[in-house]
Design a protein around this motif. Structure first.
Motif, PDB file in Angstrom:
ATOM      1  N   TYR A 197       4.516  66.990 -47.174  1.00  0.00           N
ATOM      2  CA  TYR A 197       4.685  67.058 -45.718  1.00  0.00           C
ATOM      3  C   TYR A 197       5.932  66.295 -45.282  1.00  0.00           C
ATOM      4  O   TYR A 197       6.716  66.784 -44.453  1.00  0.00           O
ATOM      5  N   GLY A 204      11.558  72.139 -46.919  1.00  0.00           N
ATOM      6  CA  GLY A 204      10.157  72.536 -46.968  1.00  0.00           C
ATOM      7  C   GLY A 204       9.784  73.207 -48.274  1.00  0.00           C
ATOM      8  O   GLY A 204      10.614  73.454 -49.146  1.00  0.00           O
ATOM      9  N   TRP A 205       8.485  73.537 -48.383  1.00  0.00           N
ATOM     10  CA  TRP A 205       7.956  74.171 -49.580  1.00  0.00           C
ATOM     11  C   TRP A 205       8.540  75.573 -49.739  1.00  0.00           C
ATOM     12  O   TRP A 205       8.533  76.365 -48.809  1.00  0.00           O
ATOM     13  N   GLN A 261       8.530  65.743 -47.067  1.00  0.00           N
ATOM     14  CA  GLN A 261       9.668  66.517 -47.524  1.00  0.00           C
ATOM     15  C   GLN A 261       9.972  67.669 -46.560  1.00  0.00           C
ATOM     16  O   GLN A 261      11.131  67.981 -46.297  1.00  0.00           O
ATOM     17  N   SER A 262       8.926  68.287 -46.016  1.00  0.00           N
ATOM     18  CA  SER A 262       9.129  69.382 -45.065  1.00  0.00           C
ATOM     19  C   SER A 262       9.760  68.883 -43.771  1.00  0.00           C
ATOM     20  O   SER A 262      10.543  69.599 -43.138  1.00  0.00           O
TER      21      SER A 262
END
Length: 314
Positions: free
Chosen positions: A212, A220-221, A214-215
């Motif tokens: 989260y 993001g993923w 990182q997003s």
């Protein structure tokens, strides 16, 4: 005659323990290659997140098969704070640091450096468990970390120039985290599969929080390709699950734990062979020499050389 019959009766047990131990060693020998190949398609955070979820599901299946689901609540209630601490160490912090090391270093360097954790564990046991510092622990540490320098400098010890100092630092940091994990793990009894499942369940929220965060930073993923999923599933099943259970079964089955434990020394050379064959890395002479020193140091620390000396009891 009775002794001969007893030995024959024990042979199937010894053979079963040997097969289980060798199967575990074979699994561990493949994971360095699996790490390096998987990181071509996944970030370290993606790899540890997917692999941890797979391992947790696998352990849940093992617990259900063993009919131990009722032990989950009891174990959680008695040791919840230990599980939370363990989950932060492993899988979250340990594998995240280790996979970043593999991302920066050739697999032939990261794998032997990570193998020094046994000596780190012995040294940490002195201040944390109040164990006595033995002379062989100091000698083992000296020999092991000489091997580390040989690998990290590619044999150029006088220059002390590191191609990837951050990768070397992360690989060595992973040994410290793994040793702390096992020291914490000594505080908990009970079934290994139950403990591992609860530990990984406590690690998954940390990984979710990292994903989260990182997003939020704009990275993001991103859905991995099929090769990444296959690699992560393999790591989750074999590195974090099956190998552990095979080794535990071998140790419980065998009649001589020391002899079974010696099989672990087969893993690093086999791993280097697979790294050359599967990853395509050209193995350097310095890597082989450094690995030999690390294995010698670990053998000194565990007293293996003393058991192998003529006239010693085995």
């Amino acid at each position: 005659m009775a002794q001969v019959e007893s030995a024959r009766a024990a042979n199937p047990v010894n053979r079963r323990a040997t097969i289980l131990a060798l199967a575990a060693v074979l699994c561990w020998s493949t994971v360095a290659s699996a790490f390096k190949l998987s990181l071509q398609y996944l970030t370290p955070l993606q790899l540890v997140s997917i692999a941890s979820a797979v391992s947790a599901l696998f352990m849940l299946g093992v617990i259900a098969w063993q009919r131990r689901l009722g032990e989950l609540t009891k174990s959680w209630q008695s040791s919840r704070w230990w599980f939370i601490a363990l989950g932060f160490c492993n899988p979250f912090l340990y594998y995240l640091v280790l996979f970043h090391a593999y991302e920066l270093l050739p697999a032939q360097q990261a794998q032997p450096l990570n193998y020094t954790w046994g000596v780190v564990l012995a040294l940490l046991s002195v201040p944390l468990l109040k164990q006595k510092l033995r002379s062989r622990d100091l000698l083992a540490g000296l020999v092991c970390y000489t091997g580390v320098l040989v690998i990290a400098t590619k044999g150029n010890l006088l220059a002390l120039q590191f191609d990837q100092p951050m990768g070397v630092a992360l690989a060595l940091l992973s040994t410290l985290i793994w040793s702390c994990y096992w020291l914490l793990n000594t505080r908990i009894g009970g079934n290994a599969a139950v403990n591992l499942f609860l530990t990984f369940c406590c690690g998954l929220p940390w990984l979710a929080a990292a994903l989260y965060w990182q997003s939020l930073s704009g990275d993001g993923w991103q859905w991995p390709p099929i090769q990444g999923w296959i690699g992560a599933i393999y790591v989750g099943l074999f590195e974090m699950g099956i190998a552990f259970l095979l080794w535990q079964a071998a140790m419980l089955t065998c009649e001589n734990t020391a002899r079974i434990s010696n099989f672990i020394y087969l893993s690093p050379p086999l791993s280097l062979l697979l790294i050359a064959l599967l990853v395509g890395e050209q193995i350097h002479i310095a890597t082989i020499a450094g690995l030999g020193l690390i294995l010698l140091g670990v053998a000194i620390q565990q007293g293996v050389l003393r058991r192998w000396l003529p006239g010693r009891a085995t």
